[in-house]
Design a protein around this motif. Structure first.
Motif, mmCIF file in Angstrom:
data_model
loop_
_atom_site.group_PDB
_atom_site.id
_atom_site.type_symbol
_atom_site.label_atom_id
_atom_site.label_comp_id
_atom_site.label_asym_id
_atom_site.label_seq_id
_atom_site.Cartn_x
_atom_site.Cartn_y
_atom_site.Cartn_z
ATOM 1 N N ARG A 34 40.375 38.906 -62.364
ATOM 2 C CA ARG A 34 40.345 37.460 -62.497
ATOM 3 C C ARG A 34 40.033 36.801 -61.164
ATOM 4 N N TYR A 35 40.620 37.325 -60.094
ATOM 5 C CA TYR A 35 40.359 36.821 -58.756
ATOM 6 C C TYR A 35 40.104 38.006 -57.829
ATOM 7 N N PRO A 36 39.484 37.765 -56.682
ATOM 8 C CA PRO A 36 39.323 38.862 -55.715
ATOM 9 C C PRO A 36 40.675 39.377 -55.234
ATOM 10 N N SER A 37 40.666 40.553 -54.652
ATOM 11 C CA SER A 37 41.895 41.144 -54.127
ATOM 12 C C SER A 37 42.307 40.367 -52.875
ATOM 13 N N VAL A 38 43.387 39.596 -52.997
ATOM 14 C CA VAL A 38 43.811 38.693 -51.931
ATOM 15 C C VAL A 38 44.934 39.297 -51.095
ATOM 16 N N ALA A 39 45.900 39.896 -51.754
ATOM 17 C CA ALA A 39 47.094 40.379 -51.062
ATOM 18 C C ALA A 39 46.755 41.579 -50.182
ATOM 19 N N PRO A 40 47.415 41.710 -49.040
ATOM 20 C CA PRO A 40 47.223 42.899 -48.212
ATOM 21 C C PRO A 40 47.734 44.143 -48.934
ATOM 22 N N PRO A 41 47.189 45.321 -48.626
ATOM 23 C CA PRO A 41 47.620 46.541 -49.332
ATOM 24 C C PRO A 41 49.080 46.864 -49.043
ATOM 25 N N SER A 42 49.737 47.461 -50.025
ATOM 26 C CA SER A 42 51.149 47.804 -49.874
ATOM 27 C C SER A 42 51.423 49.162 -50.505
ATOM 28 N N VAL A 43 52.475 49.791 -50.030
ATOM 29 C CA VAL A 43 52.937 51.086 -50.533
ATOM 30 C C VAL A 43 54.416 50.942 -50.874
ATOM 31 N N THR A 44 54.813 51.482 -52.022
ATOM 32 C CA THR A 44 56.200 51.374 -52.472
ATOM 33 C C THR A 44 56.871 52.742 -52.424
ATOM 34 N N ILE A 45 58.038 52.802 -51.783
ATOM 35 C CA ILE A 45 58.853 54.021 -51.714
ATOM 36 C C ILE A 45 60.065 53.805 -52.607
ATOM 37 N N THR A 46 60.305 54.719 -53.527
ATOM 38 C CA THR A 46 61.428 54.612 -54.460
ATOM 39 C C THR A 46 62.362 55.796 -54.265
ATOM 40 N N ALA A 47 63.650 55.528 -54.150
ATOM 41 C CA ALA A 47 64.661 56.572 -53.987
ATOM 42 C C ALA A 47 65.759 56.371 -55.016
ATOM 43 N N SER A 48 66.381 57.470 -55.425
ATOM 44 C CA SER A 48 67.453 57.432 -56.424
ATOM 45 C C SER A 48 68.671 58.164 -55.876
ATOM 46 N N TYR A 49 69.821 57.485 -55.910
ATOM 47 C CA TYR A 49 71.085 58.053 -55.436
ATOM 48 C C TYR A 49 72.148 57.676 -56.466
ATOM 49 N N PRO A 50 72.250 58.441 -57.581
ATOM 50 C CA PRO A 50 73.153 58.065 -58.682
ATOM 51 C C PRO A 50 74.594 57.913 -58.210
ATOM 52 N N GLY A 51 75.196 56.795 -58.632
ATOM 53 C CA GLY A 51 76.591 56.552 -58.309
ATOM 54 C C GLY A 51 76.827 55.869 -56.989
ATOM 55 N N ALA A 52 75.814 55.743 -56.157
ATOM 56 C CA ALA A 52 75.997 55.151 -54.832
ATOM 57 C C ALA A 52 76.020 53.630 -54.921
ATOM 58 N N THR A 53 76.815 53.010 -54.076
ATOM 59 C CA THR A 53 76.835 51.553 -53.985
ATOM 60 C C THR A 53 75.634 51.091 -53.162
ATOM 61 N N PRO A 54 75.254 49.825 -53.280
ATOM 62 C CA PRO A 54 74.152 49.327 -52.442
ATOM 63 C C PRO A 54 74.411 49.528 -50.951
ATOM 64 N N GLN A 55 75.675 49.384 -50.514
ATOM 65 C CA GLN A 55 75.976 49.585 -49.100
ATOM 66 C C GLN A 55 75.771 51.038 -48.700
ATOM 67 N N MET A 57 73.789 53.170 -50.180
ATOM 68 C CA MET A 57 72.354 53.405 -50.221
ATOM 69 C C MET A 57 71.679 52.871 -48.959
ATOM 70 N N ASN A 58 72.128 51.710 -48.502
ATOM 71 C CA ASN A 58 71.528 51.119 -47.306
ATOM 72 C C ASN A 58 71.840 51.949 -46.066
ATOM 73 N N ASP A 59 73.095 52.379 -45.932
ATOM 74 C CA ASP A 59 73.501 53.107 -44.729
ATOM 75 C C ASP A 59 72.953 54.532 -44.697
ATOM 76 N N GLY A 60 72.929 55.205 -45.869
ATOM 77 C CA GLY A 60 72.566 56.616 -45.883
ATOM 78 C C GLY A 60 71.112 56.912 -46.169
ATOM 79 N N VAL A 61 70.365 55.927 -46.701
ATOM 80 C CA VAL A 61 68.977 56.187 -47.093
ATOM 81 C C VAL A 61 68.009 55.173 -46.488
ATOM 82 N N LEU A 62 68.211 53.908 -46.818
ATOM 83 C CA LEU A 62 67.235 52.888 -46.436
ATOM 84 C C LEU A 62 67.108 52.738 -44.924
ATOM 85 N N SER A 63 68.243 52.675 -44.234
ATOM 86 C CA SER A 63 68.179 52.462 -42.784
ATOM 87 C C SER A 63 67.464 53.611 -42.078
#
Length: 700
Positions: A34-55, A57-63
């Motif tokens: 519909r329109y030209p590609s406007v947004a800059p390219p991006s890459v998405t990283i997905t991780a799964s840590y069942p049972g972990a709280t957001p905190q 996940m942030n401390d042990g994986v994301l950071s």
């Protein structure tokens, strides 16, 4: 140059045919958007840590991952999020112009260095790295027509038999399954576990030791006893396959032969690997998977390929199972392009009718009618080489260029006709003389018109990206028209035109009456212009008044990046308090489903519990509501449906319900409007951040 092609019309036709051939080849290979590609390219990283709280996940994986990402080449910024479902994602955005494939490789290389430091569960589940557009191209649903299959069975079938097939389709960047595969669920009774003196670590160790894949080897393999003539491979059933076998896993034994099994302390059943999401299509249980486009992919072509593959896969589905596509953004892209193509055809028809009205000779009209489409086909070839797409802006540029493209051909034809009428020359001699007079004018016209549009291509930012293809498509088509005016048009004039009859201006009938009235109008216009020239002061006052009106009108008109259009669907986001359960969320979703079921303009509604653009969890849900075809709505629009849904959900007992229209450009976010981020740069903590958020909302 014109003289060369006048005497060699076949060579001019050969060049034109090559332009036509390249254009015909280019059109099917051009991506459609519909329109030209406007947004800059991006890459998405997905991780799964069942049972972990957001905190956690942030401390042990994301950071850990974020620290490594800081060294990626051409990095613009990155954004991470974690939710209560134990999943997290990091969106890494790169500078415009970065090759998405190379960005993907750079991110994967950085993850390899940090992966050994991640928790064991995260490493086992794996890190998913994908490059895809932010919005959904379509959502594919799988349902049971007669309630023969449960949601878990539907999700398992889709995960094992359909997801990989969809990922292999050209143009697909990511396929996100909202269901889960079947898995052996072990529900442990803590009281019984303690009474037997066992711990969860004892259960985990026993299961891993007694449910393992074993390679037993074979009998008779080298080294073997002399005379061994047969080799027999051994098979050992190391992995367990049903709840009964898992229930027999030994946890503890005594010297007297007594033992404690897994079935003594837990209930074992075959269930879903994860219960994070719940999918409902038109109020009934189903499963679904969202498809996202790869960067630069053809939306229409990819959607058609997905539907064709789904049709093939449906033949192997069990009886009572069927698929549907309740959410699809490709039709609006296709309709947008079709509308512009129709406008292009209408513009060409109107231009040729006007040419015939004034030239009043089918041969004179035929020459511009031949040259204009060839110039457009040449433009498609350049678009393919430049990496452009067939979109609303490039096609709109061609619509505007139609009137300009035929100008060069008309200038040549009219001058040839004038010389033949006034001097009585043959078509070839008249064409030679005409081109001597107007070659410089044709080149000058082209350069001036091209200079008007080319500067737009050098604008910066998103505006520059949007109008680059628009301006260059116009400029290229104008350049092609000038080239053809110096090559093919003179050759056509010399071969197609016939000598002019001296009495050709004395026309009768419709054209005679039109000529007389047009001459009268011309004389009146000249008379009025002459009078205005004598009153230059008054004319300047009128000009100043018009200019002031223009400035005032420009200031009063509302501004926007791009107009919001009725794309045939809208989205609804449900956000309940953080401690809300799935049951409470379902109550709100069902209230919304009852509303959309009563609306005549709604075709389908897909609700996904546990998923949201602002985070996932039991307190979140998302609904994708698709409207009927524009001609079958009885005047309903997406905006009116959003207003109606807002009124219906205004008395929702709890939580927040937001109805969102899709963004004008899919790559720039997930909804219309704008988004902002509030950052805790002083590191004052979550409580201070929430307080600042509340203050910001109050001020807004």
């Amino acid at each position: 140059m014109p003289r060369f092609f006048i005497h060699r019309p076949v060579f001019a036709w050969v060049i034109a045919l090559f332009i036509i051939l390249f254009g015909v080849i280019a059109i099917p290979n051009l991506p459609i958007a519909r329109y030209p590609s406007v947004a800059p390219p991006s890459v998405t990283i997905t991780a799964s840590y069942p049972g972990a709280t957001p905190q956690a996940m942030n401390d042990g994986v994301l950071s850990l991952i974020e620290r490594e990402l800081s060294g990626v080449k051409n990095l613009l910024y990155f954004e991470s999020s974690a939710d209560t479902s134990g999943s997290a994602s990091i969106t890494v955005t790169f500078k415009p112009g970065t090759v998405p494939e190379m960005a993907l490789v750079d991110v994967q290389n950085k993850l390899k260095s940090v992966e050994p430091r991640l928790p064991q569960v995260v490493r086992q589940n794996g890190l998913t790295v994908e490059s895809a557009s932010s919005g959904f191209l379509m959502i594919v649903s799988l349902k049971s027509d007669n309630a023969r299959f449960s949601e878990v069975e539907l999700s398992d079938y889709m995960a094992r038999n359909m997801i990989d097939e969809l990922r292999r389709i050209e143009g697909v960047g990511r396929v996100q399954l909202f269901g889960a595969e079947q898995a052996m669920r072990i529900w442990v009774d803590p009281a019984k576990l303690i009474s037997y003196g066992l711990s969860m670590n004892d259960l985990s160790t026993a299961i891993s030791q007694q449910n393992a894949q074993i390679a037993p080897g074979s009998i008779g393999a080298v080294p073997a006893l002399p005379g061994q003539r047969v080799t027999v491979p051994l098979t050992v059933q190391g992995q367990l396959t049903n709840p009964e076998e898992f229930a027999g896993i030994t946890l503890k034994t005594n010297a007297n032969g007594a033992k404690v099994t897994l079935g003594d302390v837990a209930r074992i059943e075959l269930g879903a690997q994860s219960y994070v999401f719940g999918i409902r299509e038109n109020g009934k249980s189903a499963t679904a998977a969202a498809v996202q486009l790869a960067p630069g992919a053809n939306a229409v072509k990819t959607a058609e390929a997905i539907k064709a593959r789904l049709s093939e896969l449906s033949k192997a589905m069990p009886t009572g199972m069927s698929y549907s596509v309740p959410f699809d953004t490709a039709p609006f892209v296709k309709i947008s392009i079709e509308k512009v193509v129709h406008t292009l055809a209408e513009a060409m028809a109107l231009v040729f009718l006007v040419m015939f009205l004034f030239l009043q000779n089918i041969r004179y009209t035929l020459i511009p009618a031949i040259v204009a489409p060839i110039a457009l086909l040449g433009t498609f070839t350049v678009m393919l080489l430049a990496g452009f797409s067939i979109n609303v802006l490039t096609m709109f540029g061609m619509v505007l260029a139609i009137g300009i493209i035929v100008d060069d051909a008309i200038v040549v034809v009219e001058n040839v006709e004038r010389i033949m009428a006034n001097e009585g020359l043959s078509p070839r001699d008249a064409t030679v003389k005409a081109m001597q007079e107007i070659t410089g004018a044709v080149i000058g016209i082209t350069l001036v018109l091209t200079a008007v549009f080319i500067p737009m291509a050098f604008a910066s930012g998103s505006v520059g990206v949007i109008y680059k293809q628009f301006s260059l498509s116009m400029a290229v088509s104008i350049l092609f028209s000038a080239f053809l005016a110096l090559t093919l048009t003179p050759a056509l004039c010399a071969t197609l035109l016939k000598p002019v009859d001296p009495a050709h201006h004395q026309k009768r009938g419709f054209f005679g009456g039109f000529n007389r009235r047009f001459e009268q109008m011309t004389r009146r216009y000249e008379s009025q212009v002459g009078k205005l020239i004598l009153r230059s002061g008054r004319v300047m006052l009128v000009f100043v008044a018009l200019s002031a009106t223009l400035v005032v009108g420009f200031r009063l008109l509302p501004s926007s990046f791009l107009p919001e259009e009725d794309q045939g669907y809208f989205m609804t986001m449900f956000q309940l308090p953080a401690d809300a359960t799935s049951e409470r969320t379902l109550d709100i979703v069902q209230k919304f489903e009852r509303h959309v079921a009563s609306r005549p303009g709604i075709q389908a509604n897909l609700s996904i519990l546990g998923f949201g653009f602002s985070g996932s969890g039991s307190n979140a849900a998302m609904a994708f509501t698709t409207m009927k075809d524009w001609k079958n709505r009885a005047g309903a629009t997406a905006r009116s449906e959003v207003s109606s849904a807002g009124e219906a959900m205004a008395d929702a007992p709890e939580g927040m319900v937001m109805h969102l229209l899709p963004p004008a450009i899919d790559e720039l976010g997930t909804s219309s409007g704008f988004t902002l981020r509030l950052q805790d740069r002083a590191n004052q903590g979550y409580s201070a951040l929430k307080a600042a958020e509340a203050k910001l909302l109050e001020l807004a």
